[in-house]
Design a protein around this motif. Sequence first.
Motif, mmCIF file in Angstrom:
data_model
loop_
_atom_site.group_PDB
_atom_site.id
_atom_site.type_symbol
_atom_site.label_atom_id
_atom_site.label_comp_id
_atom_site.label_asym_id
_atom_site.label_seq_id
_atom_site.Cartn_x
_atom_site.Cartn_y
_atom_site.Cartn_z
ATOM 1 N N GLU A 239 0.819 -1.211 0.000
ATOM 2 C CA GLU A 239 0.000 0.000 0.000
ATOM 3 C C GLU A 239 0.849 1.255 0.000
ATOM 4 O O GLU A 239 0.603 2.186 -0.758
ATOM 5 N N ASP A 240 1.883 1.275 0.855
ATOM 6 C CA ASP A 240 2.657 2.488 1.032
ATOM 7 C C ASP A 240 4.133 2.152 1.225
ATOM 8 O O ASP A 240 4.501 1.003 1.470
ATOM 9 N N GLY B 187 -8.190 -2.727 2.286
ATOM 10 C CA GLY B 187 -7.060 -3.514 1.796
ATOM 11 C C GLY B 187 -7.513 -4.747 1.043
ATOM 12 O O GLY B 187 -6.994 -5.080 -0.028
ATOM 13 N N LEU C 101 -4.604 5.305 -7.811
ATOM 14 C CA LEU C 101 -3.531 4.396 -7.389
ATOM 15 C C LEU C 101 -2.611 4.073 -8.563
ATOM 16 O O LEU C 101 -2.975 4.246 -9.724
ATOM 17 N N GLY D 179 -1.659 3.804 -1.753
ATOM 18 C CA GLY D 179 -2.928 3.828 -1.035
ATOM 19 C C GLY D 179 -3.735 2.580 -1.356
ATOM 20 O O GLY D 179 -3.240 1.645 -1.987
ATOM 21 N N VAL D 180 -4.991 2.577 -0.901
ATOM 22 C CA VAL D 180 -5.918 1.488 -1.204
ATOM 23 C C VAL D 180 -7.252 2.102 -1.630
ATOM 24 O O VAL D 180 -7.537 3.255 -1.333
ATOM 25 N N LEU E 157 -1.063 -6.499 1.289
ATOM 26 C CA LEU E 157 -1.898 -5.373 1.694
ATOM 27 C C LEU E 157 -2.451 -5.606 3.092
ATOM 28 O O LEU E 157 -2.588 -6.750 3.532
ATOM 29 N N ASN E 158 -2.787 -4.527 3.779
ATOM 30 C CA ASN E 158 -3.303 -4.628 5.137
ATOM 31 C C ASN E 158 -4.611 -5.419 5.173
ATOM 32 O O ASN E 158 -5.392 -5.384 4.219
ATOM 33 N N THR F 201 -9.143 -3.843 -2.287
ATOM 34 C CA THR F 201 -8.089 -3.546 -3.259
ATOM 35 C C THR F 201 -7.449 -4.830 -3.774
ATOM 36 O O THR F 201 -7.182 -4.958 -4.978
ATOM 37 N N ASP G 244 5.182 0.261 4.317
ATOM 38 C CA ASP G 244 4.994 -1.191 4.271
ATOM 39 C C ASP G 244 6.180 -1.861 3.580
ATOM 40 O O ASP G 244 6.638 -2.928 4.001
#
Length: 200
Positions: A88-89, A151, A124, A111-112, A145-146, A154, A92
């Motif tokens: 995502e970022d 997340g 994105l 981002g998500v 991803l989270n 996405t 991470d």
Amino acid sequence: MPSPVGPEIERLIQLLARLPGLGPRSARRAAPHLIKKREQLLAPLAEAVRVAAERVVVCSSCGNVDTSDPCAICADARRDPSVLIVVEDVSDLWALERAAVMNARYHVLGGVLSALDGVRPEDLNLDGLVARAAAPEVKEVILALNATVDGQTTAHYITDLLSHLPVKITRLAHGVPVGGELDYLDEGTLSAAIRQRTTF
């Protein structure tokens, strides 16, 4: 009621308060400490921020931040080109690098997807991801991803986006963390752990 500090110090506090994890109260505690340790902390911090503002760029390939483009990770010929880890970022990416679990390449989305925050696919770095995943050397795309609703939304969107490519799409396992005790975990984590159980 007038501020007990001058406008310059108030500005410092306001800027510190914008940093993730600090907030107004922590900023009001950090600012006097920085000022008290002016030579050891404040001056070097100000210089580091100035240099970063001048030299740090976003990698045009993966979206990482570095002082060169391509970044050190993309330029590293020892990296496994067959695995692309989607994050995502940048924070991470850095976390995965600190863990040193894979010597792969990365792709930062920036981002998500989020209907509440108005983040749409065009916001994105998805076009770059599709182009990179289509490269013949890429065999696996790991969606790191989270484990949030946004997340996972996405992750599903990306899975659909890459479905026409001959790449294996995987995601991080979710569930009981190493050292975790069951009675301290929330129901969602326990549910994910049961659903994604593996052979012992």
